[in-house]
Design a protein around this motif. Structure first.
Motif, PDB file in Angstrom:
ATOM      1  N   ARG A 219       0.849  -1.198   0.000  1.00 36.14           N
ATOM      2  CA  ARG A 219       0.000   0.000   0.000  1.00 36.14           C
ATOM      3  C   ARG A 219       0.882   1.245   0.000  1.00 36.14           C
ATOM      4  O   ARG A 219       1.814   1.362   0.795  1.00 36.14           O
ATOM      5  N   ARG A 220       0.591   2.173  -0.908  1.00 35.40           N
ATOM      6  CA  ARG A 220       1.347   3.417  -0.942  1.00 35.40           C
ATOM      7  C   ARG A 220       1.112   4.189   0.342  1.00 35.40           C
ATOM      8  O   ARG A 220      -0.002   4.301   0.840  1.00 35.40           O
ATOM      9  N   ASP A 221       2.196   4.717   0.891  1.00 35.41           N
ATOM     10  CA  ASP A 221       2.110   5.491   2.128  1.00 35.41           C
ATOM     11  C   ASP A 221       3.198   6.563   2.086  1.00 35.41           C
ATOM     12  O   ASP A 221       4.368   6.287   2.364  1.00 35.41           O
ATOM     13  N   GLY A 222       2.799   7.769   1.727  1.00 35.95           N
ATOM     14  CA  GLY A 222       3.776   8.834   1.606  1.00 35.95           C
ATOM     15  C   GLY A 222       4.778   8.529   0.506  1.00 35.95           C
ATOM     16  O   GLY A 222       4.425   8.220  -0.624  1.00 35.95           O
ATOM     17  N   ASN A 223       6.060   8.550   0.854  1.00 35.42           N
ATOM     18  CA  ASN A 223       7.118   8.300  -0.113  1.00 35.42           C
ATOM     19  C   ASN A 223       7.577   6.848  -0.086  1.00 35.42           C
ATOM     20  O   ASN A 223       8.723   6.544  -0.405  1.00 35.42           O
ATOM     21  N   GLY A 224       6.699   5.964   0.288  1.00 35.92           N
ATOM     22  CA  GLY A 224       7.059   4.558   0.361  1.00 35.92           C
ATOM     23  C   GLY A 224       5.859   3.654   0.302  1.00 35.92           C
ATOM     24  O   GLY A 224       4.784   4.030  -0.190  1.00 35.92           O
ATOM     25  N   TYR A 225       6.028   2.445   0.812  1.00 39.35           N
ATOM     26  CA  TYR A 225       4.989   1.427   0.787  1.00 39.35           C
ATOM     27  C   TYR A 225       4.928   0.723   2.141  1.00 39.35           C
ATOM     28  O   TYR A 225       5.931   0.647   2.867  1.00 39.35           O
ATOM     29  N   VAL A 226       3.763   0.176   2.428  1.00 41.32           N
ATOM     30  CA  VAL A 226       3.587  -0.669   3.609  1.00 41.32           C
ATOM     31  C   VAL A 226       3.207  -2.064   3.114  1.00 41.32           C
ATOM     32  O   VAL A 226       2.216  -2.227   2.399  1.00 41.32           O
ATOM     33  N   LEU A 227       3.997  -3.050   3.524  1.00 42.49           N
ATOM     34  CA  LEU A 227       3.794  -4.420   3.066  1.00 42.49           C
ATOM     35  C   LEU A 227       3.142  -5.246   4.165  1.00 42.49           C
ATOM     36  O   LEU A 227       3.550  -5.198   5.332  1.00 42.49           O
ATOM     37  N   ASN A 228       2.151  -6.036   3.763  1.00 41.72           N
ATOM     38  CA  ASN A 228       1.486  -6.962   4.678  1.00 41.72           C
ATOM     39  C   ASN A 228       1.232  -8.269   3.945  1.00 41.72           C
ATOM     40  O   ASN A 228       0.770  -8.267   2.798  1.00 41.72           O
ATOM     41  N   GLY A 229       1.531  -9.379   4.606  1.00 46.31           N
ATOM     42  CA  GLY A 229       1.259 -10.659   3.975  1.00 46.31           C
ATOM     43  C   GLY A 229       2.053 -11.790   4.602  1.00 46.31           C
ATOM     44  O   GLY A 229       2.733 -11.617   5.621  1.00 46.31           O
ATOM     45  N   ARG A 230       1.955 -12.946   3.953  1.00 44.17           N
ATOM     46  CA  ARG A 230       2.558 -14.164   4.493  1.00 44.17           C
ATOM     47  C   ARG A 230       3.272 -14.899   3.363  1.00 44.17           C
ATOM     48  O   ARG A 230       2.681 -15.157   2.312  1.00 44.17           O
ATOM     49  N   LYS A 231       4.518 -15.213   3.568  1.00 39.89           N
ATOM     50  CA  LYS A 231       5.332 -15.914   2.583  1.00 39.89           C
ATOM     51  C   LYS A 231       5.741 -17.288   3.119  1.00 39.89           C
ATOM     52  O   LYS A 231       5.880 -17.476   4.336  1.00 39.89           O
ATOM     53  N   THR A 232       5.954 -18.219   2.197  1.00 37.69           N
ATOM     54  CA  THR A 232       6.384 -19.547   2.617  1.00 37.69           C
ATOM     55  C   THR A 232       7.343 -20.129   1.578  1.00 37.69           C
ATOM     56  O   THR A 232       7.491 -19.573   0.481  1.00 37.69           O
ATOM     57  N   TRP A 233       7.999 -21.220   1.936  1.00 41.07           N
ATOM     58  CA  TRP A 233       9.007 -21.875   1.094  1.00 41.07           C
ATOM     59  C   TRP A 233      10.132 -20.900   0.720  1.00 41.07           C
ATOM     60  O   TRP A 233      10.779 -21.057  -0.313  1.00 41.07           O
ATOM     61  N   THR A 234      10.362 -19.919   1.575  1.00 46.05           N
ATOM     62  CA  THR A 234      11.437 -18.961   1.341  1.00 46.05           C
ATOM     63  C   THR A 234      12.761 -19.553   1.811  1.00 46.05           C
ATOM     64  O   THR A 234      12.887 -19.949   2.971  1.00 46.05           O
ATOM     65  N   SER A 235      13.725 -19.623   0.909  1.00 43.44           N
ATOM     66  CA  SER A 235      15.051 -20.103   1.286  1.00 43.44           C
ATOM     67  C   SER A 235      15.729 -19.095   2.203  1.00 43.44           C
ATOM     68  O   SER A 235      15.488 -17.888   2.116  1.00 43.44           O
ATOM     69  N   ASN A 236      16.610 -19.594   3.064  1.00 42.34           N
ATOM     70  CA  ASN A 236      17.316 -18.764   4.051  1.00 42.34           C
ATOM     71  C   ASN A 236      16.335 -18.035   4.970  1.00 42.34           C
ATOM     72  O   ASN A 236      16.656 -16.975   5.517  1.00 42.34           O
ATOM     73  N   CYS A 237      15.162 -18.614   5.140  1.00 36.84           N
ATOM     74  CA  CYS A 237      14.133 -17.986   5.960  1.00 36.84           C
ATOM     75  C   CYS A 237      14.621 -17.852   7.406  1.00 36.84           C
ATOM     76  O   CYS A 237      15.077 -18.819   8.019  1.00 36.84           O
ATOM     77  N   GLY A 238      14.498 -16.662   7.939  1.00 36.27           N
ATOM     78  CA  GLY A 238      14.950 -16.401   9.298  1.00 36.27           C
ATOM     79  C   GLY A 238      16.428 -16.121   9.411  1.00 36.27           C
ATOM     80  O   GLY A 238      16.912 -15.732  10.481  1.00 36.27           O
ATOM     81  N   LEU A 239      17.168 -16.307   8.315  1.00 39.54           N
ATOM     82  CA  LEU A 239      18.609 -16.087   8.312  1.00 39.54           C
ATOM     83  C   LEU A 239      19.019 -14.944   7.395  1.00 39.54           C
ATOM     84  O   LEU A 239      20.097 -14.383   7.553  1.00 39.54           O
ATOM     85  N   ALA A 240      18.161 -14.634   6.426  1.00 42.63           N
ATOM     86  CA  ALA A 240      18.526 -13.693   5.372  1.00 42.63           C
ATOM     87  C   ALA A 240      18.731 -12.282   5.908  1.00 42.63           C
ATOM     88  O   ALA A 240      18.017 -11.810   6.789  1.00 42.63           O
ATOM     89  N   ASP A 241      19.717 -11.609   5.326  1.00 34.36           N
ATOM     90  CA  ASP A 241      19.948 -10.193   5.609  1.00 34.36           C
ATOM     91  C   ASP A 241      19.112  -9.313   4.682  1.00 34.36           C
ATOM     92  O   ASP A 241      18.919  -8.128   4.958  1.00 34.36           O
TER      93      ASP A 241
END
Length: 385
Positions: free
Chosen positions: A149-171
């Protein structure tokens, strides 16, 4: 490992030199790692940092920073993945998963994003992740519901992802989300330490991949973290996966070559009914089928990569053919190798048993075999309706 197959005309003397140098490096550095399942990601990260320190990651990025002509050498990537997988499945994970995560920025990111992230990736100080799949959108990636969602000069992200590699470790997470204003999909570079990110679970899978499910709850990103243009996210994701698929085939090829070498050694050393089992015709038939499958897979993988590198444009069909044939054939080869080993083949921790678990996932990850069939069939039927 015999490098005779690299004499194919698809490969240049420079590629053959790369293969010889990388094989010489993997022998002392990756020895003994095959038995470490690495499910927590620590072993993969260690190897990733070793690859960076030795300078191998420079071969994974475009030689040119010109966005109109990135000049990614896909054959080099295929060579690195094939030889990594031959040595250790974890080494292939360490090489391929961060590359998949950084590729959208390398190919489509702004100069500022590339300057911010690429040097840190090359130094091994940035572990990237590719975040496309969702609980309700796996093969049907166009159905993602994570919102932006657009918010000023940026975006606000909401949602749920899965099967993401390096999940919880990624920088760094490259997150694909649907724009609330237009309904299109956009790609964003999201800091892995953002407090709006919450890890739900790590998914314990057969191969040594660190994957999981996580949520973005009010995650704010500035507009300069947009990768490419707003609405180009789906195109970016598909372009990246199209490039990635021949390299998946190359890794499967590495598994197949290792399985065949293990099977040959076993057949020569194992005696049954008064002679080595390599002298039994049924075993010889299995070895012959393995050799045919390995050669055919290699030709399709390196043909696809050559098409890309020579400027002929890697087509969805050739990428899908390389991925489909190599992963399906590799599974058959590993299965036959396990059969040649007999009871020892199902002993947990043996090379062929590990290969069997590792290679099975390749028929699902990065586009299932069924999706590859659809891509190929649509191209075959194009213009005939």
């Amino acid at each position: 490992m015999d490098l005779q197959h690299l004499e194919w005309p698809f490969l240049s003397p420079g590629h053959r030199s790369l293969a010889a140098d990388y094989l010489a490096w993997t022998t002392p550095h990756l020895a003994g790692l095959a038995g470490d399942e690495g499910g927590d990601g620590r072993a993969a990260r260690q190897i990733y940092e070793m690859l960076a320190g030795a300078g191998w990651l420079t071969r994974t990025l475009p030689a040119s920073t010109d966005r109109a002509s990135p000049k990614l050498d896909l054959r080099s990537l295929c060579i690195l993945r094939e030889l990594s997988a031959y040595s250790s499945a974890i080494a292939d994970v360490a090489l391929s998963e961060p590359w998949l995560g950084i590729l959208p920025i390398a190919l489509f990111g702004s100069p500022a994003l590339r300057e911010l992230y690429l040097p840190r990736y090359l130094s091994g100080n940035l572990l990237p992740a590719f975040a496309l799949s969702e609980p309700g959108a796996g093969s049907d990636a166009a159905s993602i519901t994570t919102s932006a969602r657009r918010d000023g000069n940026g975006y606000v992200l909401n949602g749920r992802k899965t099967w993401t590699s390096n999940c919880g470790l990624a920088d760094l997470y490259v997150v694909f989300a649907r724009l609330e204003e237009t309904g299109g999909i956009a790609a964003f570079a999201v800091d892995g330490n953002d407090p709006a990110i919450r890890l739900e679970e790590r998914i314990d899978v057969m191969p040594p991949h660190t994957v999981g499910t996580w949520t973005l709850d009010g995650c704010r990103v500035s507009r300069d973290r947009l990768i490419g243009e707003a609405g180009q996210g789906y195109k970016i994701a598909m372009a990246v996966l199209e490039l990635f698929r021949p390299t998946v085939g190359a890794a499967a090829l590495g598994f197949a070559r290792r399985a065949m070498d293990e099977a040959v050694e076993r057949s020569v050393g194992r005696t049954a009914f008064g002679k080595p089992i390599s002298e039994h015709q049924l075993v010889q038939a299995k070895l012959a089928q393995m050799a045919v499958g390995v050669d055919a897979s290699g030709l399709l993988v390196y043909r696809a990569a050559w098409e890309h590198d020579e400027g002929r444009r890697l087509t969805p069909r050739s990428a899908a053919v390389a991925k489909l044939f190599s992963t399906e054939t590799s599974f058959q080869i590993v299965d036959q190798a396990l059969q040649i080993f007999g009871g020892m083949g199902v002993v947990k921790g043996t090379t062929v048993e590990r290969l069997f678990r590792h290679v099975r996932a390749f028929r699902i990850f990065d586009g299932t075999s069924e999706i590859q069939h659809l891509i190929i069939a649509r191209d075959v039927l194009k213009g005939r309706a």
